[in-house]
Design a protein around this motif. Structure first.
Motif, PDB file in Angstrom:
ATOM      1  N   SER B  21      86.182  64.835 105.958  1.00  0.00           N
ATOM      2  CA  SER B  21      85.266  65.495 104.875  1.00  0.00           C
ATOM      3  C   SER B  21      85.967  64.896 103.276  1.00  0.00           C
ATOM      4  O   SER B  21      85.271  64.865 102.518  1.00  0.00           O
ATOM      5  CB  SER B  21      85.653  66.827 104.659  1.00  0.00           C
ATOM      6  OG  SER B  21      86.958  67.303 105.106  1.00  0.00           O
ATOM      7  N   MET B 164      94.395  68.155 100.685  1.00  0.00           N
ATOM      8  CA  MET B 164      93.188  68.397 100.759  1.00  0.00           C
ATOM      9  C   MET B 164      92.959  68.138 102.261  1.00  0.00           C
ATOM     10  O   MET B 164      92.500  68.905 103.194  1.00  0.00           O
ATOM     11  CB  MET B 164      92.324  67.489 100.125  1.00  0.00           C
ATOM     12  CG  MET B 164      91.347  68.327  99.123  1.00  0.00           C
ATOM     13  SD  MET B 164      90.248  66.972  98.249  1.00  0.00           S
ATOM     14  CE  MET B 164      88.577  67.359  99.017  1.00  0.00           C
ATOM     15  N   ALA B 166      95.291  67.973 104.545  1.00  0.00           N
ATOM     16  CA  ALA B 166      96.036  68.921 105.490  1.00  0.00           C
ATOM     17  C   ALA B 166      95.226  70.386 105.704  1.00  0.00           C
ATOM     18  O   ALA B 166      95.385  70.858 106.817  1.00  0.00           O
ATOM     19  CB  ALA B 166      97.374  69.280 104.893  1.00  0.00           C
ATOM     20  N   THR B 167      94.460  70.659 104.845  1.00  0.00           N
ATOM     21  CA  THR B 167      93.733  71.856 104.999  1.00  0.00           C
ATOM     22  C   THR B 167      92.142  71.652 105.374  1.00  0.00           C
ATOM     23  O   THR B 167      91.433  72.497 105.234  1.00  0.00           O
ATOM     24  CB  THR B 167      93.665  73.009 103.604  1.00  0.00           C
ATOM     25  OG1 THR B 167      93.192  71.937 102.768  1.00  0.00           O
ATOM     26  CG2 THR B 167      94.992  73.357 103.530  1.00  0.00           C
ATOM     27  N   ALA B 168      91.745  70.315 105.576  1.00  0.00           N
ATOM     28  CA  ALA B 168      90.257  70.370 105.940  1.00  0.00           C
ATOM     29  C   ALA B 168      89.737  70.932 107.155  1.00  0.00           C
ATOM     30  O   ALA B 168      90.672  71.020 107.881  1.00  0.00           O
ATOM     31  CB  ALA B 168      90.166  68.796 105.816  1.00  0.00           C
TER      32      ALA B 168
END
Lengths: 191, 168
Positions: B21, B164, B166-168
């Motif tokens: 993403s 971004m 790390a939290t996708a």
């Protein structure tokens, strides 16, 4: 006589350079091109004339700035302005904060958000989405390590999609750049 | 919309893979990533460097990356420093503990860089005067400011993309 201002305002001040702007009548063809000077457009601000001292950077930075702030899609224009204000408040760039807070107000027809931010900074009472955007921009601006996965999660929880989060990162970071020019190379002044 | 460059420094530094993403979001802003790379080249390796050599620019960039605890980015700038073939006195500037060792010009460049990279809000007119007193020209003050300002931007885009991812 002009006076340096130190308080945040939405009234756009003047800007007095601390280094010499280039002289337009001595500008090189490359500088004129970067300044977008044409016979019908000979008005160039002192700020841009200062930056023309480093013409190679100026000529690539201007399109980058415009693309990050105005390209279609992604995060809305008002929210990019909010991000710019988050950085400018942290970096104490009174001039940048004034320009971008006033643009935010024009775009949203709502002056309360900027009033709250100027009065209370990171403690400002904002809605969930505004708060997540403002705080992320402010923390990333203080130091990259200040912004955390929790802050990123707050953005996702507030409904921001990946393309919007990318625009937030770009606009907040861009003002890490702009603030370091505007706030260091000159002073915001009122007549 | 153009494609992302395989040599994009920011994307490589953030460790963004070929799929996913974050990559998709970046593809939507391929023009901005290309312009970001162009600003890197203009700030680090301008064809007319003025009074701020390519070696000094790379050394200052490595220093700023370290002040922001980004060792991987510092390594990139150490490579540029080597390519520039700078002498020892210039290379020493890359170490945040080094203060110019009595060379007034280098000491002024370092003091200004340290302040602007980490505490830009605290800069005053005197900081610009200190550069002028050390013999640094107005044009070089602008070049130094642009270098610092670009680095602040680049370091933050990389840090944001890492979050971004790390939290996708």
């Amino acid at each position: 006589m002009s006076t340096i201002i130190h308080e945040f305002t939405t009234k756009i001040p003047g800007w007095r350079p601390r280094v010499q702007p280039i002289k337009l009548d001595e500008a090189t063809p490359e500088q004129l091109d970067a300044l977008k000077v044409t016979p019908s457009n000979t008005k160039v601000s002192d700020y841009v004339l200062v930056l023309a001292n480093d013409v190679e950077t100026l000529k690539v930075r201007t399109p980058l700035f415009n693309a990050i702030m105005y390209n279609r899609g992604g995060m809305g224009r008002a929210e990019r302005e909010l991000s710019a204000v988050g950085a400018s408040v942290v970096n104490r760039c009174v001039y940048c904060a004034a320009v971008h807070a006033s643009r935010y107000n024009q775009l949203t027809k709502n002056e309360q958000v900027m009033q709250a931010i100027f009065a209370n900074g990171e403690e400002a009472e904002l809605d969930e989405r505004q708060k997540a955007i403002f705080l992320f921009a402010a923390k990333l601006s203080k130091a990259p390590s200040e912004a955390t996965e929790e802050d990123m999660q707050a953005l996702r929880d507030a409904g921001l999609k990946d393309d919007e989060i990318l625009d937030l990162i770009l606009s907040a970071s861009l003002f890490g750049w702009a603030n370091r020019l505007m706030h260091t190379l000159g002073d915001p002044v009122v007549e | 919309m153009s494609d992302l460059s395989p040599n994009d420094i920011v994307i490589a530094q953030a460790g963004i893979g070929a799929n996913g993403s974050v990559r998709e979001a970046l593809e939507g802003r391929a023009d901005i990533m290309a312009m970001t790379q162009a600003t890197h080249d203009a700030a680090l390796k301008p064809s007319d460097p003025g009074g701020l050599s390519h070696g000094e620019r790379a050394a200052l960039a490595a220093r700023v990356a370290r002040l922001n605890e980004d060792e991987a980015l510092a390594a990139h700038y150490m490579t540029l420093l080597e390519e520039a073939g700078a002498d020892e006195a210039v290379a020493a500037m890359a170490d945040p503990a080094h203060d110019g060792e009595g060379d007034a010009r280098r000491a002024a460049l370092l003091a200004y860089t340290d302040l602007v990279s980490t505490h830009p809000r605290d800069t005053t007119p005197e900081d610009i005067e200190a550069l002028k007193s050390a013999g640094i020209s107005d044009a070089d003050i602008v070049r130094l400011s642009e270098l610092n300002a670009f680095l602040a931007y680049q370091i933050r885009v990389i840090a944001g993309l890492k979050l971004m991812k790390a939290t996708a």
